[in-house]
Each structure stands twice: as structure tokens, then as C-alpha cells.
Design an enzyme around this catalytic site. Structure first.
Site, mmCIF file in Angstrom:
data_model
loop_
_atom_site.group_PDB
_atom_site.id
_atom_site.type_symbol
_atom_site.label_atom_id
_atom_site.label_comp_id
_atom_site.label_asym_id
_atom_site.label_seq_id
_atom_site.Cartn_x
_atom_site.Cartn_y
_atom_site.Cartn_z
ATOM 1 C CG ASN A 107 37.062 27.560 36.596
ATOM 2 O OD1 ASN A 107 38.501 27.973 36.700
ATOM 3 N ND2 ASN A 107 36.508 27.545 35.417
ATOM 4 C CG HIS A 109 34.398 31.383 32.487
ATOM 5 N ND1 HIS A 109 35.157 30.603 31.747
ATOM 6 C CD2 HIS A 109 33.661 32.065 31.905
ATOM 7 C CE1 HIS A 109 35.003 30.870 30.408
ATOM 8 N NE2 HIS A 109 34.031 31.709 30.447
ATOM 9 C CB SER A 136 30.791 33.284 36.532
ATOM 10 O OG SER A 136 30.138 34.455 35.512
ATOM 11 C CG ASP A 145 33.806 27.323 31.225
ATOM 12 O OD1 ASP A 145 34.530 27.081 32.313
ATOM 13 O OD2 ASP A 145 34.138 27.691 30.116
HETATM 14 C C1 GRF Z 1 41.887 34.297 34.587
HETATM 15 O O1 GRF Z 1 41.461 35.022 33.654
HETATM 16 C C2 GRF Z 1 40.671 33.283 35.016
HETATM 17 O O2 GRF Z 1 39.590 33.858 34.865
HETATM 18 C C3 GRF Z 1 40.916 32.333 34.027
HETATM 19 O O3 GRF Z 1 42.039 32.165 34.006
HETATM 20 C C4 GRF Z 1 42.874 33.588 33.967
HETATM 21 C C5 GRF Z 1 44.055 32.867 35.206
HETATM 22 O O4 GRF Z 1 44.729 33.929 35.597
HETATM 23 N N1 GRF Z 1 40.029 30.980 34.451
HETATM 24 P P1 GRF Z 1 45.771 33.676 36.685
HETATM 25 O O5 GRF Z 1 46.671 32.469 36.611
HETATM 26 O O6 GRF Z 1 44.891 33.483 37.826
HETATM 27 O O7 GRF Z 1 46.317 35.077 36.874
#
Ligand code: GRF
Length: 188
Positions: A107, A109, A136, A145
Site C-alpha cells: 500500500n 500511505h 511510505s 498501516d
Molecule cells: C493517496 O494519497 C494515497 O497515499 C492514499 O490515498 C490517496 C490515493 O490517491 N493511500 P490516488 O487515488 O492514487 O490518486
């Protein structure tokens, strides 16, 4: 043989798009075999389809979580997916799903983990008076997370930053970090 990556999204999917774009390089160790979403109307699905990437949508509405996840799991396996990248996927995966794919889900984050797990990371960094924020990439485990961090990128916080301006700069770094770390992870 390139490794087959599945990507789960819920919205605009800009990180998914960065992963798809990076996979166009001939030396990229992965190909995107499926982009799947819990939101049939997710913006990112239409974009992925326009790029010739296979897509799958399944709303979880009106069915038990296990049934919903079984449908996602089947779609991923039918596409030959070996590893999963979450990219703005806004649902918590069940322990059963995480165990079925143990060590094969990552993932991105928007914080420097272990700081600011969960939501609203940029506002929390600003309220805390942090000088540096970032993002991260981590392995997904049953705990939110909390899995092994595979890579991070830092972003300097400016005095005039709002959660929105900070989010925008961090997102730019996410798009650079995620494809690089996923490629390293799948090449190992
Ligand atoms: C990003 O901020 C990512 O870090 C978080 O969710 C958001 C997703 O944005 N997990 P996108 O859909 O990839 O534009």
C-alpha cells in the site's frame, strides 16, 4: 517473465496511473494484469480501460464482506495476479483476505510511517508542527498501516502550507516512489 500486478482503487487512481505508466518501460519487472475497484464509477477504472488494461468492478453493497472479497479474489486470480498494490483503496481488507495473499500486498500511505497511520495525515503533520512530511510504501498486514516499510520519500513542510498544498506535493512524490518501490519489491 514480468510479474503480474493487480491494483485496487476506489477513486481517481493517480497512483495506479503512475504504476501503469511505469510498466510501459521495457525493463519494468511487472505488468498490470488487472485494475479492480469497489466503486464501479471510480474515475481510475475508465482511465485504465483507455490504456488497454483489464478492469473489474464490484460494489460491496448488499452482500456480506466475505462474498464481496471472494469476487475480488476470483477476478485477481483469473487475471493471473501474483501481487497486489493498493492505490487509494478505501476499504479495510479482512484478515482472511490478507492471509490468503500474505506478504503479497503493498500500500502507499501519505505519511512517514510509523507516524500518522489512518486518515487526515497532512493536517495532523501540520498541527504537530512537523518540518518534514512524506509518503511510505509498506507491506499490508492485518494491522492498519503497520507492515514492513519498503520505501519512503520526504517532503519539506513550508510555513504557508495547508493540508491541501502539502497533499499535492506529497502526491507528486507518491507517483515517483510507488512504481520504483513496487519494481524493486517484485524484482527481488
Ligand atoms: C493517496 O494519497 C494515497 O497515499 C492514499 O490515498 C490517496 C490515493 O490517491 N493511500 P490516488 O487515488 O492514487 O490518486
Amino acid at each position: 517473465m514480468r510479474r503480474k500486478l493487480g491494483i485496487l482503487i476506489s477513486g481517481r487512481g493517480s497512483n495506479m496511473a503512475a504504476l501503469v505508466e511505469a510498466a510501459k518501460a521495457p525493463d519494468c519487472p511487472y505488468e498490470v494484469a488487472l485494475v479492480a475497484s469497489d466503486k464501479p464509477e471510480a474515475e481510475g477504472l475508465a482511465w485504465a480501460a483507455s490504456q488497454g488494461v483489464a478492469t473489474f468492478a464490484q460494489s460491496p453493497k448488499g452482500m456480506p464482506k466475505a462474498e464481496y472479497e471472494a469476487k475480488i479474489d476470483t477476478a485477481l486470480r483469473e487475471a493471473g495476479v501474483e501481487a497486489i498494490a493498493l492505490a487509494g483503496y478505501m476499504r479495510l481488507l479482512s484478515d482472511d483476505f490478507v492471509q490468503a495473499w500474505r506478504g503479497r500486498i503493498v500500500n502507499i500511505h501519505p505519511s512517514l510511517l510509523p507516524k500518522y497511520k489512518g486518515l487526515d495525515t497532512h493536517r495532523r503533520a501540520l498541527v504537530a508542527g512537523d518540518l518534514v512530511a512524506g509518503c511510505s510504501v509498506h507491506v499490508v498486514t492485518e494491522e492498519l498501516d503497520a507492515g514492513e516499510v519498503l520505501g519512503q520519500a520526504e517532503v519539506r513542510i513550508e510555513a504557508r502550507d495547508t493540508p491541501e498544498t502539502l497533499a499535492e506535493r506529497v502526491l507528486g512524490e507518491e507517483h515517483r516512489l510507488y512504481p520504483r518501490v513496487v519494481a524493486q519489491w517484485l524484482a527481488r
